[in-house]
Design a protein around this motif. Structure first.
Motif, short mmCIF file in Angstrom:
data_model
loop_
_atom_site.label_atom_id
_atom_site.label_comp_id
_atom_site.label_asym_id
_atom_site.label_seq_id
_atom_site.Cartn_x
_atom_site.Cartn_y
_atom_site.Cartn_z
N ALA A 202 23.51 16.22 -52.22
CA ALA A 202 22.61 15.36 -51.44
C ALA A 202 22.04 16.08 -50.22
O ALA A 202 20.82 16.08 -50.01
CB ALA A 202 23.31 14.07 -51.05
N PRO A 203 22.87 16.73 -49.37
CA PRO A 203 22.31 17.47 -48.24
C PRO A 203 21.37 18.60 -48.68
O PRO A 203 20.35 18.84 -48.02
CB PRO A 203 23.55 18.03 -47.53
N LEU B 292 31.18 21.76 -45.74
CA LEU B 292 31.97 21.02 -46.72
C LEU B 292 33.38 20.90 -46.16
O LEU B 292 34.03 21.90 -45.89
CB LEU B 292 31.98 21.73 -48.08
N VAL B 293 33.84 19.67 -45.98
CA VAL B 293 35.08 19.46 -45.22
C VAL B 293 36.21 18.88 -46.08
O VAL B 293 37.10 18.22 -45.57
CB VAL B 293 34.82 18.56 -44.00
N GLY B 294 36.16 19.17 -47.37
CA GLY B 294 37.26 18.73 -48.21
C GLY B 294 36.78 18.24 -49.56
O GLY B 294 35.60 18.32 -49.89
N VAL C 112 25.72 7.18 -54.64
CA VAL C 112 24.56 6.41 -55.10
C VAL C 112 23.89 5.69 -53.93
O VAL C 112 22.66 5.66 -53.82
CB VAL C 112 24.98 5.40 -56.19
N LEU C 113 24.69 5.11 -53.04
CA LEU C 113 24.13 4.34 -51.93
C LEU C 113 23.27 5.18 -50.99
O LEU C 113 22.26 4.71 -50.46
CB LEU C 113 25.25 3.66 -51.14
N LYS C 114 23.64 6.45 -50.78
CA LYS C 114 22.85 7.32 -49.92
C LYS C 114 21.46 7.56 -50.51
O LYS C 114 20.46 7.62 -49.78
CB LYS C 114 23.57 8.66 -49.73
N ILE C 115 21.40 7.71 -51.83
CA ILE C 115 20.11 7.91 -52.48
C ILE C 115 19.26 6.65 -52.38
O ILE C 115 18.06 6.70 -52.10
CB ILE C 115 20.31 8.32 -53.96
N LEU D 46 19.07 10.39 -44.39
CA LEU D 46 20.34 11.08 -44.65
C LEU D 46 20.71 12.04 -43.53
O LEU D 46 19.89 12.83 -43.08
CB LEU D 46 20.27 11.85 -45.98
N ARG D 47 21.97 11.96 -43.10
CA ARG D 47 22.55 12.92 -42.16
C ARG D 47 23.79 13.51 -42.81
O ARG D 47 24.43 12.89 -43.66
CB ARG D 47 22.94 12.21 -40.85
N TRP D 48 24.17 14.72 -42.39
CA TRP D 48 25.33 15.35 -42.99
C TRP D 48 26.06 16.21 -41.97
O TRP D 48 25.54 16.50 -40.89
CB TRP D 48 24.93 16.19 -44.20
#
Length: 398
Positions: free
Chosen positions: A285-286, A311-313, A356-359, A369-371
């Motif tokens: 997504a990002p 990527l944090v996990g 799915v919800l982010k899209i 979107l933020r990441w």
């Protein structure tokens, strides 16, 4: 005079669908999403679909901005000179920019018999085949899952929880990307649920009802599921664009192709600076958002930003009631800190829903979107490699 900028997004997965929605930040951008299927595939739920514990498709009507045109077809070539995308139907689509988000697929195994008698778990069609074959098997039939990464673990656990007799074959260690504590938790869960884990075991041959190992021993297998790595479709190389050894499009840190600044990559099929991110929904997504932002910057005549993603996990499900949440540094290096059990299962389910919800939110509010940032550290300019022929070897990520 108003100018319409035509952008074709090739691939309707997590990265491509989000990128298509984000491009609608500008009213003068005409967005066409090319995808071979009429529905969005929620790939992180394919193991649930196979086991009959969840669905893995979502209607695009609920995923796409009204201004995005969906073309159900397969891109076969990008003609960079003519600026057209050729489709399997023989149609050609003109473009000003392309977002290359073809994703990944199962690696074609070189093991004798594997391509004929083992079924991969990377695409909806193969998952549908697996579900059908499972329905035809007696409940106690032996099933072999080849691949000790997160995908193999999840499908083995999902089927074991449903009472299936499972052997999980790992070419090396079980869950090698996770910490020792996470590996122990997973091993104990699998043991409690009757899964036979074979570590550091190489498959030498797959037959219709047997798996043969390198030491000559054989194990009955009424169904063999192949989850040993991923590969990338060959569209970029077939279009004369440079790729890495796996077939991912070589780009700079803005995700722009090193060969053509009108082609921008996203998701599993991108290799920025020759150093691709781990193949994952978490990164997709990002990367899709970054690709869209790069195209929008070029349209606006401004300098695109460099990739900045941490990527944090990761999280691996163990059936419907347990999971392991592995924490990591921003560079994706596993920490010796993890959470297991029902709490991790709830986190995993939330993460799946958010994919799915982010899209959908991006469709309603493009640019939302933020990441997490601060994980990528690339110094110096990229040195473009010679054109590479994509191989079908396994990728360690998911």
């Amino acid at each position: 005079m108003n100018t319409t900028h035509r952008v074709i997004v090739i691939g309707g997965g997590y990265a491509g669908t989000l990128a298509a929605n984000r491009l609608r930040m500008r009213d003068d951008v005409e967005v066409t999403l090319v995808n071979p299927r009429p529905a969005f595939v929620d790939r992180i739920r394919l193991h649930q679909f196979v086991a009959g514990t969840g669905a893995a498709t979502v209607d695009y009507d609920s995923m796409l901005d009204d201004g995005v045109r969906l073309v159900v077809d397969t891109a076969t070539r990008i003609d960079t000179a003519a600026r057209t995308v050729r489709l399997a139907s023989t149609r050609e689509l003109d473009y000003d920019y392309v977002i290359y988000a073809v994703g990944s697929t199962g690696a074609t195994p070189s093991v004798p018999g594997a391509a004929e008698f083992a079924v991969p778990l990377a695409e909806l069609e193969s998952a549908q085949r697996l579900r059908h074959e499972l329905d035809e098997l007696r409940p106690d039939a032996p099933i072999t899952v080849v691949g000790g990464g997160l995908t193999g673990i999840e499908v083995a656990a999902e089927l074991a929880e449903r009472g299936r007799r499972i052997a999980l074959v790992c070419g090396g260690a079980l869950a090698p990307s996770l910490s020792a504590g996470s590996r122990r938790y997973i091993a104990k869960w699998l043991s409690r649920h009757g899964v036979t884990v074979l570590e550091s075991v190489r498959v030498a041959e797959v037959r219709t009802d047997t798996v043969v190992f390198a030491d000559g021993t054989a194990r009955p297998s009424a169904l063999t599921i192949w989850s040993a790595g991923f590969a990338v479709p060959e569209l970029a190389a077939a279009s004369g664009l440079r790729t890495d050894d796996l077939g991912r499009l070589l780009t700079d840190e803005t995700l722009t192709s090193v060969d053509d600044d009108r082609i921008v990559a996203a998701g599993d099929s991108a290799a920025p600076s020759g150093l691709p991110m781990r193949m994952s929904c978490q990164a997709a997504a990002p990367l899709g958002a970054q690709a869209a932002d790069t195209v929008l910057s070029r349209i606006a005549g401004t300098e695109p930003a460099a990739l900045d993603l941490a990527l944090v996990g990761s999280c691996v499900s163990l059936g419907r009631h347990a999971a392991v949440r592995q924490f990591a540094r921003k560079d994706d290096t596993a920490l010796n800190f993890q959470v297991g059990g029902r709490l991790a299962a709830a986190y995993k389910e939330l993460a799946c829903k958010l994919g799915v919800l982010k899209i959908r939110r991006e469709a309603r509010k493009p640019g939302s979107l933020r990441w997490v940032k601060g994980g990528r550290r690339v110094t110096g300019p990229m040195t473009a490699a010679a054109p590479a022929t994509p191989t079908r070897t396994a990728s360690p990520g998911r």
